[in-house]
Scaffold this motif. Structure first.
Motif, short mmCIF file in Angstrom:
data_model
loop_
_atom_site.label_atom_id
_atom_site.label_comp_id
_atom_site.label_asym_id
_atom_site.label_seq_id
_atom_site.Cartn_x
_atom_site.Cartn_y
_atom_site.Cartn_z
N LYS A 135 42.77 48.23 42.46
CA LYS A 135 42.79 46.82 42.09
C LYS A 135 41.69 46.46 41.10
O LYS A 135 41.45 45.28 40.87
N LYS A 137 39.64 45.61 37.77
CA LYS A 137 40.06 44.82 36.62
C LYS A 137 40.12 45.68 35.36
O LYS A 137 39.27 46.53 35.13
N THR A 138 41.17 45.47 34.57
CA THR A 138 41.36 46.19 33.33
C THR A 138 42.20 45.32 32.40
O THR A 138 42.66 44.24 32.80
N ARG A 140 44.83 46.82 30.81
CA ARG A 140 46.12 47.48 30.83
C ARG A 140 46.51 47.83 32.28
O ARG A 140 45.85 48.65 32.91
N TYR A 141 47.56 47.20 32.75
CA TYR A 141 47.98 47.36 34.14
C TYR A 141 49.34 48.06 34.22
O TYR A 141 50.21 47.86 33.36
N TRP A 153 54.55 48.39 32.37
CA TRP A 153 53.13 48.38 31.96
C TRP A 153 52.87 47.08 31.20
O TRP A 153 53.76 46.59 30.49
N THR A 156 47.25 42.77 29.30
CA THR A 156 47.02 41.34 29.55
C THR A 156 46.32 40.67 28.39
O THR A 156 46.34 39.43 28.29
N MET A 175 50.49 44.42 40.11
CA MET A 175 49.74 44.97 38.99
C MET A 175 48.53 45.76 39.50
O MET A 175 47.72 45.24 40.25
N TYR A 176 48.46 47.02 39.07
CA TYR A 176 47.35 47.89 39.48
C TYR A 176 46.85 48.69 38.28
O TYR A 176 47.57 48.91 37.30
N ALA A 177 45.62 49.15 38.40
CA ALA A 177 45.00 49.98 37.36
C ALA A 177 45.15 51.45 37.74
O ALA A 177 45.04 51.82 38.92
N CYS A 218 47.97 52.97 46.52
CA CYS A 218 46.71 52.22 46.43
C CYS A 218 45.87 52.49 47.66
O CYS A 218 46.28 52.19 48.78
#
Length: 247
Positions: A135, A137-138, A140-141, A153, A156, A175-177, A218
Motif C-alpha cells: 500500500k 504511495k507511488t 504508478r499503481y 495500471w 496518478t 490500487m497497489y504498488a 498484499c
C-alpha cells in the motif's frame, strides 16, 4: 524445489557515482554486496537453482560469485552483455535455464524486505503469476479487481490507464504498488514467446492479464526497501536492523 531469478543486469543509474565503477548488484549494504544478500535469502528459502542476469560490469558479478563458490547453490548466469533486455526480455532469455515444469520466483537485486520467500512461493504457485504488492504511495499503481486479479495500471500523475479490458474504471479497482518480487508459472512464461527480445515485465503482465490469472498478494506487515537509489542506500543498514529484529 524452488527455483528463482535475480534481476541484476540494470545500469543502476540512480546509484551514480557508485555505479560508475561497479554494478548495482555489487553495491555494499552493511558490509555485504546486494547480490549476496538476495542469494542468501533465496538459499534460506530453499531455492535450489538461481539464475542471475548480468550486463553492466558483468564480470564483477560472475567473478564474485565464482570466488565464493556460488555460496553453495546452483547459480547460472544469463549473459546480457551484448544487449540489455529489460526485465521481461531478461526473463524470456533466461527461461531455458530453468526446469520448465515449476514456477520461478523473481527478485530484484536492490530489494530488501521481511518477506518469507518460502511462504510466498508455496502459497502462490497455483496462479498464472503472483505479484507481491503493498500500500505504499507511488505515482504508478497496479489495478486489481475485488478478487485481487490484475486488470490494469494507472499513473496518478498523468491520469494514464492501461488495461486489456475496454472501459475499465480505475476508480472501481483496488490500487497497489509493485514490490519487485513475483512468481511466474511455466504456462504464463510460455506466453512470452510472442514478445520481442526487449520488453518490460509489467508490459507483459498487462498484455496477458485477461488470458491468465495474474494475482496480487498484499502482505499486511510488509517491510520493504528499494535501495536502488542513493538517498535510500544510506538508510538501508538501519532498515536491515529493523527487519532482523522483527524476525
Amino acid at each position: 524445489m524452488m527455483q528463482a531469478m535475480i534481476f541484476a543486469a540494470g545500469l543502476g543509474t540512480r546509484l551514480k557515482p557508485l555505479t560508475d565503477t561497479m554494478p548495482k548488484a555489487m553495491v555494499p549494504v552493511a558490509g555485504e554486496p546486494l547480490i549476496k544478500r538476495v542469494v542468501m535469502k533465496l538459499k534460506e528459502a530453499g531455492a535450489e537453482r538461481i539464475v542471475v542476469n548480468v550486463h553492466h560490469f558483468a564480470g564483477q558479478i560472475t567473478s564474485y560469485l565464482a570466488a565464493n563458490d556460488n555460496f553453495g547453490t546452483d547459480i547460472r548466469i544469463s549473459d546480457e552483455t551484448d544487449m540489455l533486455l529489460d526485465t521481461g526480455g531478461g526473463l524470456k532469455k533466461a527461461m531455458p535455464l530453468f526446469d520448465n515444469t515449476k514456477p520461478v520466483l523473481i527478485h530484484n537485486v536492490d530489494i530488501l524486505s521481511n518477506v518469507s520467500l518460502k511462504e510466498f512461493y508455496d502459497a502462490n504457485r497455483q496462479y498464472g503469476a503472483t505479484l507481491l504488492v503493498s500500500k505504499r504511495k507511488t505515482k504508478r499503481y497496479l489495478l486489481f479487481d475485488s478478487e485481487m486479479r490484475l486488470v490494469g495500471w494507472k499513473n496518478t500523475e498523468t491520469g494514464e490507464v492501461r488495461s486489456p479490458y475496454r472501459n475499465l474504471s480505475a476508480e472501481d479497482c483496488r490500487m497497489y504498488a509493485f514490490s519487485g518480487i513475483h512468481i511466474i508459472s511455466p504456462h504464463t512464461a510460455s506466453l512470452m514467446q510472442d514478445m520481442p527480445d526487449k520488453f518490460g515485465i509489467m508490459d507483459f503482465y498487462l498484455s496477458c492479464c485477461d488470458k491468465t490469472v495474474i494475482h496480487g498478494c498484499c502482505k499486511e506487515d510488509l517491510m520493504l526497501m528499494d535501495v536502488g537509489k542513493a538517498e535510500t542506500l544510506k538508510d538501508a543498514e538501519t532498515f536491515l536492523n529493523r527487519i532482523e529484529n522483527k524476525e
